[in-house]
Design a protein around this motif. Structure first.
Motif, PDB file in Angstrom:
ATOM      1  N   MET A 297       0.816  -1.210   0.000  1.00  0.00           N
ATOM      2  CA  MET A 297       0.000   0.000   0.000  1.00  0.00           C
ATOM      3  C   MET A 297       0.848   1.257   0.000  1.00  0.00           C
ATOM      4  SD  MET A 297      -3.349  -0.296   2.113  1.00  0.00           S
ATOM      5  CE  MET A 297      -4.310  -1.734   2.221  1.00  0.00           C
ATOM      6  N   SER A 298       2.069   1.150  -0.384  1.00  0.00           N
ATOM      7  CA  SER A 298       2.914   2.320  -0.285  1.00  0.00           C
ATOM      8  C   SER A 298       2.959   3.142  -1.560  1.00  0.00           C
ATOM      9  CB  SER A 298       4.335   1.894   0.106  1.00  0.00           C
ATOM     10  OG  SER A 298       4.872   1.071  -0.897  1.00  0.00           O
ATOM     11  N   ARG A 299       2.346   2.675  -2.611  1.00  0.00           N
ATOM     12  CA  ARG A 299       2.410   3.406  -3.869  1.00  0.00           C
ATOM     13  C   ARG A 299       1.025   3.777  -4.360  1.00  0.00           C
ATOM     14  NH1 ARG A 299       7.211  -0.009  -5.667  1.00  0.00           N
ATOM     15  NH2 ARG A 299       8.802   1.290  -4.748  1.00  0.00           N
ATOM     16  N   ARG A 300       0.952   4.902  -5.036  1.00  0.00           N
ATOM     17  CA  ARG A 300      -0.310   5.332  -5.645  1.00  0.00           C
ATOM     18  C   ARG A 300      -0.785   4.313  -6.653  1.00  0.00           C
ATOM     19  NH1 ARG A 300       0.523  11.664  -6.948  1.00  0.00           N
ATOM     20  NH2 ARG A 300       0.748  12.205  -4.775  1.00  0.00           N
ATOM     21  N   GLY A 301      -2.079   4.052  -6.613  1.00  0.00           N
ATOM     22  CA  GLY A 301      -2.666   3.141  -7.584  1.00  0.00           C
ATOM     23  C   GLY A 301      -2.374   1.672  -7.331  1.00  0.00           C
ATOM     24  N   SER A 302      -1.735   1.326  -6.218  1.00  0.00           N
ATOM     25  CA  SER A 302      -1.464  -0.077  -5.930  1.00  0.00           C
ATOM     26  C   SER A 302      -2.772  -0.794  -5.639  1.00  0.00           C
ATOM     27  CB  SER A 302      -0.517  -0.204  -4.738  1.00  0.00           C
ATOM     28  OG  SER A 302      -1.167   0.212  -3.550  1.00  0.00           O
ATOM     29  N   ALA A 303      -2.733  -2.101  -5.679  1.00  0.00           N
ATOM     30  CA  ALA A 303      -3.941  -2.896  -5.442  1.00  0.00           C
ATOM     31  C   ALA A 303      -4.514  -2.620  -4.053  1.00  0.00           C
ATOM     32  CB  ALA A 303      -3.628  -4.378  -5.608  1.00  0.00           C
ATOM     33  N   GLY A 304      -3.664  -2.457  -3.069  1.00  0.00           N
ATOM     34  CA  GLY A 304      -4.131  -2.160  -1.717  1.00  0.00           C
ATOM     35  C   GLY A 304      -4.821  -0.816  -1.639  1.00  0.00           C
ATOM     36  N   ASN A 305      -4.285   0.167  -2.333  1.00  0.00           N
ATOM     37  CA  ASN A 305      -4.906   1.493  -2.328  1.00  0.00           C
ATOM     38  C   ASN A 305      -6.233   1.491  -3.085  1.00  0.00           C
ATOM     39  OD1 ASN A 305      -2.793   2.446  -0.862  1.00  0.00           O
ATOM     40  ND2 ASN A 305      -2.057   3.868  -2.398  1.00  0.00           N
ATOM     41  N   ILE A 306      -6.315   0.722  -4.145  1.00  0.00           N
ATOM     42  CA  ILE A 306      -7.568   0.635  -4.892  1.00  0.00           C
ATOM     43  C   ILE A 306      -8.634  -0.039  -4.032  1.00  0.00           C
ATOM     44  CG2 ILE A 306      -8.706  -0.317  -6.931  1.00  0.00           C
ATOM     45  CD1 ILE A 306      -6.757   2.068  -7.436  1.00  0.00           C
ATOM     46  N   LEU A 307      -8.250  -1.092  -3.313  1.00  0.00           N
ATOM     47  CA  LEU A 307      -9.182  -1.751  -2.397  1.00  0.00           C
ATOM     48  C   LEU A 307      -9.631  -0.786  -1.307  1.00  0.00           C
ATOM     49  CD1 LEU A 307     -10.664  -4.257  -1.433  1.00  0.00           C
ATOM     50  CD2 LEU A 307      -8.585  -4.914  -0.211  1.00  0.00           C
ATOM     51  N   ALA A 308      -8.687  -0.015  -0.768  1.00  0.00           N
ATOM     52  CA  ALA A 308      -9.032   0.979   0.253  1.00  0.00           C
ATOM     53  C   ALA A 308      -9.978   2.034  -0.307  1.00  0.00           C
ATOM     54  CB  ALA A 308      -7.764   1.634   0.790  1.00  0.00           C
ATOM     55  N   ALA A 309      -9.790   2.410  -1.568  1.00  0.00           N
ATOM     56  CA  ALA A 309     -10.659   3.406  -2.196  1.00  0.00           C
ATOM     57  C   ALA A 309     -12.083   2.869  -2.339  1.00  0.00           C
ATOM     58  CB  ALA A 309     -10.106   3.804  -3.561  1.00  0.00           C
ATOM     59  N   VAL A 310     -12.210   1.618  -2.733  1.00  0.00           N
ATOM     60  CA  VAL A 310     -13.541   1.021  -2.880  1.00  0.00           C
ATOM     61  C   VAL A 310     -14.223   0.935  -1.515  1.00  0.00           C
ATOM     62  CG1 VAL A 310     -14.749  -1.118  -3.478  1.00  0.00           C
ATOM     63  CG2 VAL A 310     -12.963  -0.245  -4.977  1.00  0.00           C
ATOM     64  N   ILE A 311     -13.477   0.499  -0.515  1.00  0.00           N
ATOM     65  CA  ILE A 311     -14.030   0.412   0.844  1.00  0.00           C
ATOM     66  C   ILE A 311     -14.441   1.801   1.321  1.00  0.00           C
ATOM     67  CG2 ILE A 311     -13.446  -0.086   3.246  1.00  0.00           C
ATOM     68  CD1 ILE A 311     -11.564  -2.271   2.190  1.00  0.00           C
ATOM     69  N   SER A 312     -13.603   2.777   1.046  1.00  0.00           N
ATOM     70  CA  SER A 312     -13.860   4.148   1.488  1.00  0.00           C
ATOM     71  C   SER A 312     -15.055   4.760   0.795  1.00  0.00           C
ATOM     72  CB  SER A 312     -12.623   5.007   1.231  1.00  0.00           C
ATOM     73  OG  SER A 312     -12.356   5.825   2.316  1.00  0.00           O
ATOM     74  N   PHE A 313     -15.338   4.330  -0.414  1.00  0.00           N
ATOM     75  CA  PHE A 313     -16.509   4.862  -1.117  1.00  0.00           C
ATOM     76  C   PHE A 313     -17.797   4.454  -0.400  1.00  0.00           C
ATOM     77  CE2 PHE A 313     -19.939   4.602  -4.216  1.00  0.00           C
ATOM     78  CZ  PHE A 313     -19.933   5.909  -4.685  1.00  0.00           C
ATOM     79  N   PHE A 314     -17.830   3.227   0.089  1.00  0.00           N
ATOM     80  CA  PHE A 314     -19.036   2.749   0.762  1.00  0.00           C
ATOM     81  C   PHE A 314     -19.187   3.309   2.172  1.00  0.00           C
ATOM     82  CE2 PHE A 314     -18.541  -0.453  -2.563  1.00  0.00           C
ATOM     83  CZ  PHE A 314     -19.791  -0.334  -3.145  1.00  0.00           C
ATOM     84  N   LEU A 315     -18.067   3.527   2.863  1.00  0.00           N
ATOM     85  CA  LEU A 315     -18.104   4.145   4.186  1.00  0.00           C
ATOM     86  C   LEU A 315     -16.846   4.993   4.331  1.00  0.00           C
ATOM     87  CD1 LEU A 315     -19.645   4.477   6.821  1.00  0.00           C
ATOM     88  CD2 LEU A 315     -18.312   2.600   7.731  1.00  0.00           C
ATOM     89  N   PRO A 316     -16.953   6.300   4.100  1.00  0.00           N
ATOM     90  CA  PRO A 316     -15.783   7.172   4.162  1.00  0.00           C
ATOM     91  C   PRO A 316     -15.019   7.021   5.475  1.00  0.00           C
ATOM     92  CG  PRO A 316     -17.618   8.352   3.219  1.00  0.00           C
ATOM     93  CD  PRO A 316     -18.158   7.041   3.712  1.00  0.00           C
ATOM     94  N   GLY A 317     -13.718   6.862   5.336  1.00  0.00           N
ATOM     95  CA  GLY A 317     -12.847   6.687   6.486  1.00  0.00           C
ATOM     96  C   GLY A 317     -12.453   5.243   6.706  1.00  0.00           C
ATOM     97  N   LEU A 318     -13.262   4.310   6.253  1.00  0.00           N
ATOM     98  CA  LEU A 318     -12.952   2.904   6.462  1.00  0.00           C
ATOM     99  C   LEU A 318     -11.736   2.472   5.631  1.00  0.00           C
ATOM    100  CD1 LEU A 318     -13.870   0.477   8.062  1.00  0.00           C
ATOM    101  CD2 LEU A 318     -15.359  -0.152   6.165  1.00  0.00           C
ATOM    102  N   GLY A 319     -11.590   3.013   4.447  1.00  0.00           N
ATOM    103  CA  GLY A 319     -10.411   2.709   3.626  1.00  0.00           C
ATOM    104  C   GLY A 319      -9.141   3.239   4.257  1.00  0.00           C
TER     105      GLY A 319
END
Length: 86
Positions: free
Chosen positions: A21-43
Motif C-alpha cells: 500500500m505504499s504506492r499510488r494506484g497499488s492494489a491495496g490502495n484501490i481496495l481501500a478506495a472502494v471500501i472508502s466509497f461505501f463508508l468514508p474513512g474505512l479505507g
C-alpha cells in the motif's frame, strides 16, 4: 496451520511497513478506495491511518446532515487511492 493462516491474514490487514500500500494506484490502495466509497474513512482505517479515518468519517457525518454526505464518499475514495504511504 490454523495459526499460520490467521497470522497471514492479520499481517495483510495491519500491513505495518508493507510495500503493498505504499504506492499510488497499488492494489491495496484501490481496495481501500472502494471500501472508502461505501463508508468514508474505512479505507483509511484499512491503510492504518487512524486520524485520517476519524476526520473523514466525521466530515461524512457532518456533511450528511446537510445532504452532502455523498460528496465525502468521492473525496474519501480518491484520497485513499492517491495515498503515497510516506
Amino acid at each position: 496451520m490454523k495459526h499460520f493462516i490467521g497470522a497471514a491474514v492479520l499481517s495483510c490487514i495491519t500491513h505495518q511497513g508493507s510495500a503493498t500500500m505504499s504506492r499510488r494506484g497499488s492494489a491495496g490502495n484501490i481496495l481501500a478506495a472502494v471500501i472508502s466509497f461505501f463508508l468514508p474513512g474505512l479505507g483509511q482505517l484499512f491503510q492504518g491511518r487512524f486520524l485520517a479515518a476519524a476526520v473523514q468519517f466525521g466530515a461524512y457525518l457532518a456533511l450528511g446532515l446537510f445532504g452532502f454526505g455523498w460528496l465525502m464518499r468521492f473525496i474519501s475514495a480518491i484520497e485513499a487511492a492517491m495515498w503515497d504511504g510516506d
